[in-house]
Design a protein around this motif. Structure first.
Motif, PDB file in Angstrom:
ATOM      1  N   GLY A   1       0.800  -1.225   0.000  1.00 55.00           N
ATOM      2  CA  GLY A   1       0.000   0.000   0.000  1.00 55.00           C
ATOM      3  C   GLY A   1       0.823   1.260   0.000  1.00 55.00           C
ATOM      4  O   GLY A   1       0.449   2.246   0.644  1.00 55.00           O
TER       5      GLY A   1
ATOM      6  N   GLU B   1      -2.014  -4.278   2.715  1.00 49.00           N
ATOM      7  CA  GLU B   1      -0.814  -3.629   3.235  1.00 49.00           C
ATOM      8  C   GLU B   1      -0.568  -4.144   4.649  1.00 49.00           C
ATOM      9  O   GLU B   1      -1.451  -4.079   5.512  1.00 49.00           O
ATOM     10  N   ARG B   2       0.624  -4.662   4.902  1.00 47.61           N
ATOM     11  CA  ARG B   2       0.866  -5.303   6.198  1.00 47.61           C
ATOM     12  C   ARG B   2       0.990  -4.308   7.344  1.00 47.61           C
ATOM     13  O   ARG B   2       0.824  -4.674   8.510  1.00 47.61           O
ATOM     14  N   HIS B   3       1.288  -3.041   7.043  1.00 49.26           N
ATOM     15  CA  HIS B   3       1.372  -2.034   8.098  1.00 49.26           C
ATOM     16  C   HIS B   3       0.371  -0.914   7.823  1.00 49.26           C
ATOM     17  O   HIS B   3      -0.815  -1.140   7.755  1.00 49.26           O
ATOM     18  N   ARG B   4       0.881   0.323   7.641  1.00 51.59           N
ATOM     19  CA  ARG B   4       0.048   1.465   7.281  1.00 51.59           C
ATOM     20  C   ARG B   4       0.368   1.889   5.851  1.00 51.59           C
ATOM     21  O   ARG B   4       1.384   1.479   5.283  1.00 51.59           O
ATOM     22  N   ILE B   5      -0.467   2.734   5.291  1.00 52.63           N
ATOM     23  CA  ILE B   5      -0.177   3.299   3.976  1.00 52.63           C
ATOM     24  C   ILE B   5       1.147   4.050   4.037  1.00 52.63           C
ATOM     25  O   ILE B   5       1.383   4.838   4.952  1.00 52.63           O
TER      26      ILE B   5
ATOM     27  N   GLU C   1       4.094   3.114   4.856  1.00 52.04           N
ATOM     28  CA  GLU C   1       4.734   2.884   6.150  1.00 52.04           C
ATOM     29  C   GLU C   1       6.228   3.191   6.132  1.00 52.04           C
ATOM     30  O   GLU C   1       6.770   3.750   7.096  1.00 52.04           O
TER      31      GLU C   1
ATOM     32  N   ARG D   1      -6.807  -2.577   2.726  1.00 49.36           N
ATOM     33  CA  ARG D   1      -6.894  -3.128   4.075  1.00 49.36           C
ATOM     34  C   ARG D   1      -5.495  -3.147   4.673  1.00 49.36           C
ATOM     35  O   ARG D   1      -4.603  -3.817   4.148  1.00 49.36           O
ATOM     36  N   CYS D   2      -5.355  -2.419   5.754  1.00 49.49           N
ATOM     37  CA  CYS D   2      -4.048  -2.342   6.411  1.00 49.49           C
ATOM     38  C   CYS D   2      -3.960  -3.372   7.536  1.00 49.49           C
ATOM     39  O   CYS D   2      -4.969  -3.852   8.041  1.00 49.49           O
TER      40      CYS D   2
END
Length: 418
Positions: free
Chosen positions: A13, A35-39, A41, A97-98
């Motif tokens: 993301g 996305e495994r963390h935040r946009i 990241e 989806r984060c």
């Protein structure tokens, strides 16, 4: 177990994933970003505190949105860049989806598409876009043993001078990250040794135009391959302090000691190649060649841009260049920290398809994998020199979205005909 189905799944993301989402959305294709963390990241948590973008705000952005705080000729700080991508995701209504990590992607036997296992369930998709970018796994050479009594960190783990212990610092790597970190440490009063390897050294600006503009009008952003022997040469450029041309000789005025390319460590001493003067000379040649091409372009097109004769003055070599240090006893020199600004490698271990070469690099043509339905986005030189930049990845995403839409039409026809 419930399986969620989507036409195209985008992994990542950041700038690549959002650009892909925008173009797929315009094509009307269902898609989802995981996305495994935040946009964005990495802009927030894997860069140093004072980082700003290396390109001016008018250039290094998506076409559909300007930076809200930084003016067009400024260099936005990293938090503003991250906020920009969050705002962009909201503007294009990106389905993201984060906090969801993709663990594996495998082809579904006997039918089109892929099964994707994640930390939040199972998905099936006709297409998968790997948009995880080029900065995935920090490269940390194991030349210096962990028990050598030194703090060793990668540039991605560096935050600010206060993070480091008392003592001098060896910064290994002369790309944008290494130079800017060395500069910040020296300004904070640290004694710094900077290991300089082969590099390009473009002017930050020349005759009133930023180097991004020059590379554009000179057609250099559109180069599709590097020249022989230049595949891994770094670019020394900075947007810090309002943007300035990196001149390694001038860095010595801050107290930075330049050394050649780092070779080995033995018995407490670091050995450097006797290539410092050569590396600087080649960087100078690259710098002057851009000025030559710019002057020729101005003359050919009759542009009214102010002359800048001072830009061609190359200063005298400082002592550390004319009499380079080839071996440095780190303890005697007071070196307590090493920052490895040595780049990144990719990790596609989650993508379990036969789409990689013997070194684990993606096989692709402009991001299109030989494995039908697999695509890559955000790779350096994916289609041209500008591919890994914010604006470049946007154009590469458009190309991939067109390919995905075309494939979708063929498969839709097959299904209806059947």
């Amino acid at each position: 177990m419930q399986v969620e189905k989507v036409n195209t799944l985008i992994v990542g993301g950041g700038q690549a994933g959002l650009a892909m989402s925008e173009h797929l959305g315009k094509s009307g294709l269902s898609h989802l970003i995981l996305e495994r963390h935040r946009i964005a990241e990495r802009w927030r948590s894997e860069r140093w505190d004072s980082l700003v973008a290396n390109g001016p705000a008018w250039h290094d952005r998506f076409p559909g949105m300007e930076f809200p705080k930084t003016g067009p000729d400024g260099f936005p700080p990293k938090e503003e860049v991250a906020d920009y991508f969050v705002a962009y995701a909201e503007m294009i209504k990106a389905p993201i989806r984060c906090g969801v990590e993709v663990k594996s992607v495998e082809r579904i036997a006997g039918q089109p598409g892929f099964r994707i296992e994640t930390t939040n369930g199972t998905f099936e998709a006709n297409n998968v876009v790997a948009a995880t970018g080029p900065f995935q796994v920090p490269i940390m050479p194991d030349a210096v043993p962990a028990d050598a009594g030194l703090l060793q960190i990668h540039s991605s783990a560096y935050r600010n001078p206060g993070q480091l212990p008392q003592g001098a610092v060896l910064v290994v790597g002369a790309g944008s990250s290494g130079v800017q970190i060395a500069d910040e440490l020296a300004r904070a009063g640290k004694k710094v040794y900077l290991s300089v390897g082969p590099h390009d050294r473009p002017p930050r600006s020349y005759r009133g135009r930023d180097f991004c503009w020059w590379l554009g009008v000179l057609g250099k952003w559109d180069l599709d391959t590097r020249g022989p022997g230049m595949e891994h040469v770094t670019i020394a450029v900075s947007g810090a302090h309002g943007g300035y041309t990196i001149d390694f000789r001038r860095l010595t005025a801050l107290g930075i000691t330049l050394v050649g390319r780092t070779q080995s460590y033995q018995h407490g001493a670091m050995t450097f190649a006797n290539d410092l003067a050569k590396n600087l000379a080649n960087g100078d040649a690259n710098y002057l060649s851009v000025l030559d091409e710019a002057d020729a372009f101005i003359a050919q097109n009759g542009l009214d841009l102010p002359e800048e004769p001072e830009a061609r003055k190359i200063g005298a070599d400082p002592e550390c260049v004319s009499h380079p240090i080839l071996q440095l006893n780190l303890k005697e020199a007071g070196v307590a920290s090493i920052i490895w600004a040595t780049g990144f490698s990719a990790d596609y271990s989650w993508l379990k398809v036969d789409g990689f070469d013997e070194k684990g690099r993606p096989k692709h043509l402009r991001g299109v994998s030989p494995v039908p339905g697999i695509y890559f986005l955000g790779l350096p030189w994916q289609s041209r020199r500008g591919s890994s930049f914010i604006w470049g990845v946007w154009h590469d995403a458009k190309y991939l979205a067109d390919r995905i839409a075309t494939r979708h039409k063929y498969m839709a026809y097959h299904a209806s005909a059947g």
